[in-house]
Scaffold this motif. Structure first.
Motif, PDB file in Angstrom:
ATOM      1  N   GLU A   1       0.913  -1.149   0.038  1.00  0.00           N
ATOM      2  CA  GLU A   1      -0.173  -0.001  -0.177  1.00  0.00           C
ATOM      3  C   GLU A   1       1.008   1.372  -0.146  1.00  0.00           C
ATOM      4  N   ALA A   2       1.925   1.347   0.694  1.00  0.00           N
ATOM      5  CA  ALA A   2       2.668   2.388   1.044  1.00  0.00           C
ATOM      6  C   ALA A   2       3.396   2.610  -0.469  1.00  0.00           C
ATOM      7  N   LYS A   3       4.044   1.623  -0.915  1.00  0.00           N
ATOM      8  CA  LYS A   3       4.558   1.637  -2.557  1.00  0.00           C
ATOM      9  C   LYS A   3       3.497   2.290  -3.470  1.00  0.00           C
ATOM     10  N   MET A   4       2.320   1.885  -3.271  1.00  0.00           N
ATOM     11  CA  MET A   4       1.353   2.404  -4.421  1.00  0.00           C
ATOM     12  C   MET A   4       0.874   3.849  -3.929  1.00  0.00           C
ATOM     13  N   LEU A   5       0.936   4.187  -2.676  1.00  0.00           N
ATOM     14  CA  LEU A   5       0.746   5.498  -2.301  1.00  0.00           C
ATOM     15  C   LEU A   5       1.864   6.662  -2.781  1.00  0.00           C
ATOM     16  N   GLY A   6       3.026   6.023  -2.585  1.00  0.00           N
ATOM     17  CA  GLY A   6       4.240   6.607  -2.930  1.00  0.00           C
ATOM     18  C   GLY A   6       4.383   7.134  -4.248  1.00  0.00           C
ATOM     19  N   LYS A   7       3.814   6.181  -5.088  1.00  0.00           N
ATOM     20  CA  LYS A   7       3.882   6.318  -6.714  1.00  0.00           C
ATOM     21  C   LYS A   7       2.696   7.324  -7.168  1.00  0.00           C
ATOM     22  N   LYS A   8       1.626   7.101  -6.511  1.00  0.00           N
ATOM     23  CA  LYS A   8       0.531   7.765  -6.692  1.00  0.00           C
ATOM     24  C   LYS A   8       0.431   9.428  -6.343  1.00  0.00           C
ATOM     25  N   TYR A   9       0.647   9.423  -5.138  1.00  0.00           N
ATOM     26  CA  TYR A   9       0.570  11.069  -4.510  1.00  0.00           C
ATOM     27  C   TYR A   9       2.168  11.616  -4.261  1.00  0.00           C
ATOM     28  N   GLY A  10       3.183  10.911  -4.126  1.00  0.00           N
ATOM     29  CA  GLY A  10       4.358  11.350  -3.865  1.00  0.00           C
ATOM     30  C   GLY A  10       4.615  11.010  -2.389  1.00  0.00           C
ATOM     31  N   TRP A  11       6.095  11.211  -1.953  1.00  0.00           N
ATOM     32  CA  TRP A  11       6.261  10.747  -0.731  1.00  0.00           C
ATOM     33  C   TRP A  11       6.442  12.197  -0.085  1.00  0.00           C
ATOM     34  N   GLN A  12       6.176  13.283  -0.734  1.00  0.00           N
ATOM     35  CA  GLN A  12       6.271  14.471   0.170  1.00  0.00           C
ATOM     36  C   GLN A  12       4.852  15.135   0.337  1.00  0.00           C
ATOM     37  N   SER A  13       3.826  14.364  -0.042  1.00  0.00           N
ATOM     38  CA  SER A  13       2.555  14.812   0.264  1.00  0.00           C
ATOM     39  C   SER A  13       2.218  14.979   1.735  1.00  0.00           C
ATOM     40  N   GLU A  14       1.399  15.829   2.090  1.00  0.00           N
ATOM     41  CA  GLU A  14       1.099  16.110   3.443  1.00  0.00           C
ATOM     42  C   GLU A  14       0.851  14.837   4.294  1.00  0.00           C
ATOM     43  N   ALA A  15      -0.152  13.778   3.880  1.00  0.00           N
ATOM     44  CA  ALA A  15      -0.681  12.683   4.323  1.00  0.00           C
ATOM     45  C   ALA A  15       0.487  11.876   4.666  1.00  0.00           C
ATOM     46  N   MET A  16       1.602  11.782   3.994  1.00  0.00           N
ATOM     47  CA  MET A  16       2.331  10.672   3.891  1.00  0.00           C
ATOM     48  C   MET A  16       3.574  10.794   4.856  1.00  0.00           C
ATOM     49  N   LYS A  17       3.523  11.955   5.618  1.00  0.00           N
ATOM     50  CA  LYS A  17       4.923  12.525   6.519  1.00  0.00           C
ATOM     51  C   LYS A  17       4.607  11.954   7.907  1.00  0.00           C
TER      52      LYS A  17
END
Length: 287
Positions: free
Chosen positions: A209-225
């Motif tokens: 799931e984290a891999k998918m989110l990183g590709k879709k939204y980028g690791w710098q998006s607010e929710a990923m931090k």
């Protein structure tokens, strides 16, 4: 919101079993659940936020999930507007809203009717800069803003003045129709529940799931931090192994639980109950 209809609020630290307790209660009182959680508000973030699954929800309507994209910022003021609208709709259907969550500011914005300050403009900040400490102190006194012990730092005072709820316009006690209960848990119980939940997340595929989110939204998006996803990113980068990632998440969630309890303990109107007593207490008070 209607002032003559009940609102039930269930609070507690992360992993304390709030959702299961709320679902069980909702079945008995014709309730709908409003999630007050700053993590589960994001779309696509399911496993890593411990978002209730359809199985967990057991047919009970849940609000406050999947509200915004991880690209977006979400504030307590936005949650308050959303929750007030949902609560009114639930009441209109003759059901009971059950607000459930561990995000203290979201909870308090509803039960104490916070009036959030307008974000300061450039002009506001420039005006603040030319004010003396004495003038700032007078402003705080006039607006019912409690001064901290360290009240000589202008930047700290500015943040305090513009903090949520510091407008002097909020209830001092919850509305009469509001029942606020907390799930009483011991530290060791929470520790074990957090560890079990972490293992379950990894078993359920949080790494993918984290891999998918990183590709879709980028690791710098607010929710990923601020959650498990940033820890998994370190795993992807080879900085830690899988077991270390699990332990780091356990530590982060224990720290979160501690912060949540520090917030909730400031509210003397929360009735703390063990889970076996919670449902019976709420139903009796509704009657």
């Amino acid at each position: 919101m209607a002032t003559d209809k009940p609102i039930v609020v269930i609070v507690g630290p992360t992993a304390s079993g709030k959702t299961a307790a709320a679902v069980s209660l909702a079945k008995k009182i014709n309730g709908e659940i409003v999630c007050a959680d700053s993590r589960t508000v994001y779309k696509d973030m399911n496993i890593g936020t411990a978002k209730p699954t359809m199985h967990d929800r057991q047919g009970i309507t849940h609000w406050g999930l999947d509200v915004i994209s991880p690209f977006e910022r979400y504030s307590a003021a936005q949650f308050q507007r959303y929750a007030r609208s949902v609560i009114s709709d639930i009441h209109a259907r003759g059901s009971v809203p059950i607000i459930v969550g561990g995000t203290g500011l979201y909870i308090d914005s509803i039960i104490f009717d916070y009036i959030f300050p307008t974000p300061p403009t450039v002009e506001d900040r420039e005006s603040f800069e030319v004010m003396s400490l004495e003038e700032i102190h007078i402003h705080c006194i006039k607006n019912s803003i409690e001064l901290p012990e360290q009240n000589k730092n202008k930047r700290h005072l500015e943040r305090l003045i513009h903090a949520p709820g510091n407008t002097g316009q909020r209830r001092l006690v919850p509305k009469n129709n509001t029942i606020v209960v907390g799930i009483a848990t011991g530290k060791e119980d929470i520790k074990q529940r957090i560890e079990q939940r972490t293992e379950q997340m990894f078993d359920d595929g949080v790494v993918d799931e984290a891999k998918m989110l990183g590709k879709k939204y980028g690791w710098q998006s607010e929710a990923m931090k601020g959650n498990i996803y940033r820890i998994i990113k370190n795993y992807f980068n080879g900085q830690i192994d899988l077991q270390a990632a699990k332990e780091k998440n356990n530590i982060a969630d224990r720290q979160l639980a501690k912060r949540q309890m520090t917030w909730f303990r400031r509210n003397p109107y929360i009735v703390w109950l063990v889970k076996d007593e919670l449902e019976k207490n709420i139903i009796a008070r509704l009657d």
